[in-house]
Design a protein around this motif. Structure first.
Motif, PDB file in Angstrom:
ATOM      1  N   GLY A 142       0.797  -1.220   0.000  1.00 10.86           N
ATOM      2  CA  GLY A 142       0.000   0.000   0.000  1.00 10.86           C
ATOM      3  C   GLY A 142       0.829   1.270   0.000  1.00 10.86           C
ATOM      4  N   LYS A 143       2.123   1.140   0.235  1.00 15.11           N
ATOM      5  CA  LYS A 143       3.013   2.306   0.212  1.00 15.11           C
ATOM      6  C   LYS A 143       3.905   2.257  -1.025  1.00 15.11           C
ATOM      7  CE  LYS A 143       4.250   1.302   4.445  1.00 15.11           C
ATOM      8  NZ  LYS A 143       5.045   1.207   5.649  1.00 15.11           N
ATOM      9  N   ASP A 144       4.721   1.196  -1.136  1.00 11.53           N
ATOM     10  CA  ASP A 144       5.606   1.055  -2.296  1.00 11.53           C
ATOM     11  C   ASP A 144       4.805   0.779  -3.565  1.00 11.53           C
ATOM     12  OD1 ASP A 144       7.953   1.356  -0.699  1.00 11.53           O
ATOM     13  OD2 ASP A 144       7.772  -0.752  -0.122  1.00 11.53           O
TER      14      ASP A 144
ATOM     15  N   VAL B 166       0.554  -8.167   5.542  1.00 12.65           N
ATOM     16  CA  VAL B 166       0.720  -7.621   4.196  1.00 12.65           C
ATOM     17  C   VAL B 166       2.170  -7.716   3.724  1.00 12.65           C
ATOM     18  CG1 VAL B 166       0.579  -5.472   2.861  1.00 12.65           C
ATOM     19  CG2 VAL B 166      -1.256  -6.082   4.427  1.00 12.65           C
ATOM     20  N   GLY B 167       2.331  -8.051   2.444  1.00 13.45           N
ATOM     21  CA  GLY B 167       3.647  -8.055   1.829  1.00 13.45           C
ATOM     22  C   GLY B 167       4.511  -9.234   2.180  1.00 13.45           C
ATOM     23  N   LYS B 168       3.905 -10.304   2.660  1.00 15.69           N
ATOM     24  CA  LYS B 168       4.681 -11.494   3.017  1.00 15.69           C
ATOM     25  C   LYS B 168       3.785 -12.724   2.978  1.00 15.69           C
ATOM     26  CE  LYS B 168       5.512  -9.933   7.305  1.00 15.69           C
ATOM     27  NZ  LYS B 168       4.701  -8.851   7.792  1.00 15.69           N
ATOM     28  N   ASP B 169       4.421 -13.875   3.026  1.00 16.93           N
ATOM     29  CA  ASP B 169       3.673 -15.103   3.227  1.00 16.93           C
ATOM     30  C   ASP B 169       3.495 -15.234   4.728  1.00 16.93           C
ATOM     31  OD1 ASP B 169       2.912 -17.805   3.758  1.00 16.93           O
ATOM     32  OD2 ASP B 169       3.628 -18.358   1.772  1.00 16.93           O
TER      33      ASP B 169
ATOM     34  N   LYS C 166      -4.390  -1.669   5.683  1.00 18.01           N
ATOM     35  CA  LYS C 166      -3.485  -0.524   5.502  1.00 18.01           C
ATOM     36  C   LYS C 166      -2.657  -0.282   6.766  1.00 18.01           C
ATOM     37  CE  LYS C 166      -7.090   2.889   6.452  1.00 18.01           C
ATOM     38  NZ  LYS C 166      -7.943   3.883   5.827  1.00 18.01           N
ATOM     39  N   PRO C 167      -1.559   0.491   6.618  1.00 19.29           N
ATOM     40  CA  PRO C 167      -0.713   0.773   7.783  1.00 19.29           C
ATOM     41  C   PRO C 167      -1.530   1.331   8.947  1.00 19.29           C
ATOM     42  CG  PRO C 167       0.353   1.533   5.788  1.00 19.29           C
ATOM     43  CD  PRO C 167      -1.042   1.108   5.395  1.00 19.29           C
TER      44      PRO C 167
END
Length: 143
Positions: free
Chosen positions: A38-40, A72-75, A63-64
């Motif tokens: 959501g940022k990068d 978010v952003g990982k398994d 979201k953050p």
């Protein structure tokens, strides 16, 4: 299914996910996946058992600053299977990776598989976590 009515009909998203040819999905390295936060990148991706789900439609929860942002952003297989928001050391005192569920017993595997069903009913599968050299290469799609 642990997260709702066991008699629920499959959703349209579930039916679409069920038809996906996993071998032809885009492959993401751990580094690439980490950017879908959501940022990068504007999307929010969560992987479970190597399958990557686009949870952007529920960004208010991911979201953050929100509770589910930790996934978010990982398994997040280990976090989900242990019902935890933080990785904890194992019996040897080492903290396993967020994707590592190789030491799960039946109880944790059931919880993890219930999460797979939950995500598969709600979010489209958009990719697969790339195989690392020391990995067995297997993707467990059982839910």
């Amino acid at each position: 299914m642990a997260f709702g009515d066991k008699n629920l009909e499959p959703t349209e998203i579930y039916l679409q996910n069920d038809k996906i040819d996993i071998e032809n999905l885009p492959k993401f390295t751990i580094t690439e996946l980490s950017k879908y936060n959501g940022k990068d990148k504007p999307q929010y991706y969560v992987a479970i058992k190597r399958l990557i789900y686009d949870v952007t439609s529920n960004s208010d929860s991911y979201k953050p600053g929100k509770g589910y942002n930790v996934f978010v952003g990982k398994d997040s297989s280990r976090l989900l299977g242990t019902s935890s928001l933080k990785l904890k050391p194992n019996e040897e005192g080492k903290t396993p990776e967020s994707w590592d569920y190789s030491d799960f017993g039946d109880k944790e595997l059931k919880v993890l598989n219930d999460w797979v069903k939950f995500f598969k009913m709600r979010y489209p599968i958009v990719g697969v976590v790339a195989i690392e050299e020391d990995d067995d290469g297997k993707i467990d799609t059982k839910d």
